[in-house]
Design an enzyme around this catalytic site. Structure first.
Site, short mmCIF file in Angstrom:
data_model
loop_
_atom_site.label_atom_id
_atom_site.label_comp_id
_atom_site.label_asym_id
_atom_site.label_seq_id
_atom_site.Cartn_x
_atom_site.Cartn_y
_atom_site.Cartn_z
N LYS A 150 0.83 -1.21 0.00
CA LYS A 150 0.00 0.00 0.00
C LYS A 150 0.86 1.26 0.00
O LYS A 150 0.66 2.17 -0.80
CB LYS A 150 -0.95 0.00 1.22
CG LYS A 150 -1.91 -1.19 1.25
CD LYS A 150 -2.89 -1.12 2.39
CE LYS A 150 -2.27 -1.22 3.77
NZ LYS A 150 -1.63 -2.52 4.07
N ARG B 87 -10.32 0.19 8.02
CA ARG B 87 -9.95 -1.22 8.20
C ARG B 87 -10.93 -1.96 9.07
O ARG B 87 -10.62 -3.10 9.48
CB ARG B 87 -8.65 -1.42 8.93
CG ARG B 87 -7.46 -0.74 8.53
CD ARG B 87 -6.56 -0.65 9.71
NE ARG B 87 -5.37 -1.45 9.68
CZ ARG B 87 -4.25 -1.09 9.07
NH1 ARG B 87 -4.17 -0.06 8.31
NH2 ARG B 87 -3.19 -1.80 9.20
N ARG C 145 11.77 -5.39 5.37
CA ARG C 145 11.43 -4.00 5.07
C ARG C 145 12.27 -3.00 5.87
O ARG C 145 12.53 -3.19 7.05
CB ARG C 145 9.96 -3.73 5.36
CG ARG C 145 9.60 -2.25 5.20
CD ARG C 145 8.14 -2.03 5.15
NE ARG C 145 7.47 -2.41 6.40
CZ ARG C 145 6.17 -2.26 6.59
NH1 ARG C 145 5.40 -1.78 5.63
NH2 ARG C 145 5.62 -2.62 7.73
N ARG D 175 10.56 -1.29 11.29
CA ARG D 175 9.40 -0.99 12.11
C ARG D 175 9.27 -1.98 13.25
O ARG D 175 9.52 -3.16 13.10
CB ARG D 175 8.13 -1.00 11.25
CG ARG D 175 7.64 0.40 10.93
CD ARG D 175 6.57 0.42 9.92
NE ARG D 175 5.39 -0.37 10.26
CZ ARG D 175 4.31 -0.41 9.51
NH1 ARG D 175 4.25 0.28 8.38
NH2 ARG D 175 3.27 -1.14 9.86
N ARG E 204 -0.95 -9.39 12.92
CA ARG E 204 -1.56 -8.37 12.04
C ARG E 204 -2.33 -9.04 10.92
O ARG E 204 -3.38 -8.56 10.50
CB ARG E 204 -0.48 -7.44 11.48
CG ARG E 204 0.06 -6.46 12.53
CD ARG E 204 1.45 -5.94 12.19
NE ARG E 204 1.50 -5.16 10.97
CZ ARG E 204 2.61 -4.94 10.27
NH1 ARG E 204 3.78 -5.44 10.68
NH2 ARG E 204 2.57 -4.23 9.19
P1 AP5 Z 1 4.69 -1.58 1.93
O1 AP5 Z 1 4.43 -0.75 0.74
O2 AP5 Z 1 5.35 -0.95 3.11
O3 AP5 Z 1 3.34 -2.35 2.39
P2 AP5 Z 1 2.07 -1.80 3.17
O4 AP5 Z 1 0.88 -2.46 2.56
O5 AP5 Z 1 2.09 -0.33 3.25
O6 AP5 Z 1 2.36 -2.48 4.59
P3 AP5 Z 1 2.12 -1.91 6.06
O7 AP5 Z 1 2.91 -2.81 6.97
O8 AP5 Z 1 2.41 -0.46 6.13
O9 AP5 Z 1 0.62 -2.19 6.26
P4 AP5 Z 1 -0.16 -2.21 7.58
O10 AP5 Z 1 -1.51 -2.11 7.08
O11 AP5 Z 1 0.13 -3.37 8.44
O12 AP5 Z 1 0.46 -1.00 8.40
P5 AP5 Z 1 -0.07 0.45 8.78
O13 AP5 Z 1 1.09 1.34 8.88
O14 AP5 Z 1 -1.17 0.84 7.89
O15 AP5 Z 1 5.55 -2.85 1.43
C1 AP5 Z 1 6.01 -3.83 2.34
C2 AP5 Z 1 7.37 -4.39 1.88
O16 AP5 Z 1 7.18 -5.11 0.66
C3 AP5 Z 1 8.43 -3.32 1.59
O17 AP5 Z 1 9.69 -3.80 2.00
C4 AP5 Z 1 8.38 -3.17 0.05
O18 AP5 Z 1 9.63 -2.77 -0.49
C5 AP5 Z 1 7.99 -4.57 -0.39
N1 AP5 Z 1 7.15 -4.57 -1.61
C6 AP5 Z 1 6.13 -3.72 -1.91
N2 AP5 Z 1 5.59 -4.03 -3.11
C7 AP5 Z 1 6.29 -5.11 -3.58
C8 AP5 Z 1 6.19 -5.90 -4.77
N3 AP5 Z 1 5.28 -5.65 -5.73
N4 AP5 Z 1 7.04 -6.94 -4.92
C9 AP5 Z 1 7.98 -7.21 -3.96
N5 AP5 Z 1 8.12 -6.50 -2.81
C10 AP5 Z 1 7.27 -5.46 -2.62
O19 AP5 Z 1 -0.67 0.19 10.22
C11 AP5 Z 1 0.15 -0.12 11.33
C12 AP5 Z 1 -0.67 -0.22 12.59
O20 AP5 Z 1 -1.30 1.04 12.88
C13 AP5 Z 1 -1.82 -1.23 12.58
O21 AP5 Z 1 -1.38 -2.52 12.91
C14 AP5 Z 1 -2.75 -0.63 13.63
O22 AP5 Z 1 -2.31 -0.91 14.92
C15 AP5 Z 1 -2.60 0.87 13.40
N6 AP5 Z 1 -3.59 1.39 12.43
C16 AP5 Z 1 -3.32 1.99 11.23
N7 AP5 Z 1 -4.46 2.33 10.59
C17 AP5 Z 1 -5.47 1.95 11.40
C18 AP5 Z 1 -6.89 2.01 11.28
N8 AP5 Z 1 -7.50 2.52 10.20
N9 AP5 Z 1 -7.63 1.50 12.30
C19 AP5 Z 1 -7.06 0.97 13.41
N10 AP5 Z 1 -5.72 0.87 13.58
C20 AP5 Z 1 -4.93 1.36 12.59
MG MG Z 2 2.13 1.12 4.85
#
Ligand code: AP5
Ligand code: MG
Length: 211
Positions: free
Chosen positions: A14, A89, A124, A157, A168
């Site tokens: 994402k 989410r 990552r 992270r 997660r």
């Molecule tokens: P990356 O692009 O970083 O993936 P991402 O989908 O952004 O992963 P996140 O870990 O950020 O998602 P998340 O939903 O768990 O975390 P968030 O910060 O939203 O890519 C990942 C890796 O893969 C990288 O190394 C990249 O280089 C590689 N990659 C990417 N594309 C690729 C490809 N095509 N091929 C190969 N490799 C690739 O949330 C974190 C926490 O915050 C949650 O757990 C929760 O506690 C809280 N939170 C956030 N939003 C909410 C909400 N709306 N409600 C409640 N709690 C929330």
């Molecule tokens: Mg992200």
């Protein structure tokens, strides 16, 4: 006007795709994860509370996150649209958007299997200030451990430990995946296991159909 939601499991790409989308379509990225990590870093009341949930791989309570997003969407840079990354989410969060009459044009679903996700998140590296993401093997920075653009250090992270990643994923399957049904009529399904540039091409093709 382009109002998009990026939906998909942790590590689906994402953040990676968000950076490409906002550059191409000139809309702001609203990553609730990045906002919460910033609040944690500055040790605000919200940040201190959120950290408890995030470190366990659990979701931050709906009321907290809904208030943050509603406030953010009122800012001037959202007048021509926005990209929501990591929100909504839960069905409760999606209903809050709907009840606030915030329309959505498309929901892009990035699909990636669980084993690939563990592999991706284990390697990552992140530049906290910008949210730029790298991978030690598949997308390494030009010089090890250093952000390409600013020269600042990259970090791992806190929630990217295997055990927390698995938690997660469980949370995604139980609490977030029901949104696929909720947004059925607006869904653009994209195979997130292709290369980063192929995924982006598929996203652009999907957006092209709705604009
Ligand atoms: P990356 O692009 O970083 O993936 P991402 O989908 O952004 O992963 P996140 O870990 O950020 O998602 P998340 O939903 O768990 O975390 P968030 O910060 O939203 O890519 C990942 C890796 O893969 C990288 O190394 C990249 O280089 C590689 N990659 C990417 N594309 C690729 C490809 N095509 N091929 C190969 N490799 C690739 O949330 C974190 C926490 O915050 C949650 O757990 C929760 O506690 C809280 N939170 C956030 N939003 C909410 C909400 N709306 N409600 C409640 N709690 C929330
Ligand atoms: Mg992200």
């Amino acid at each position: 006007m382009l109002r998009i939601i990026l939906l998909g499991p942790p590590g689906a790409g994402k953040g990676t795709q968000a950076h490409k989308i906002i550059e191409q379509y000139r809309i702001p990225q609203i990553s609730t994860g990045d906002i919460l990590r910033h609040e944690t870093k500055i040790q605000s009341d919200i940040g201190i509370k959120a950290q408890e949930y995030m470190s366990k791989g659990a979701l931050v309570p709906d009321d907290v996150i809904i208030a943050i997003v509603k406030k953010r969407l009122l800012e001037k840079d959202c007048v021509n649209g926005f990209l929501l990354d990591g929100f909504p989410r839960t069905v409760g969060q999606a209903e809050a958007l709907r009840d606030a009459n915030i329309d959505i044009d498309a929901v892009i679903l990035l699909e990636v299997n669980d084993d690939e996700i563990v592999e991706r998140l284990g390697g990552r590296l992140v530049h906290p200030a910008s949210g730029r993401v790298y991978h030690i093997h598949t997308h390494p920075p030009k010089s090890a451990g250093i952000d390409d653009v600013t020269g600042e250090p990259l970090i791992q992270r806190q929630d990217d430990k295997e055990e927390t990643i698995r938690q997660r994923l469980r949370v995604y399957h139980s609490q977030t995946s029901p949104l696929i049904q909720f947004y059925q009529s607006k869904l653009i399904e994209v195979d997130g296991e292709k290369s980063t540039s192929e995924v982006f091409a598929d996203i652009q093709a999907g957006i092209q159909k709705i604009v």
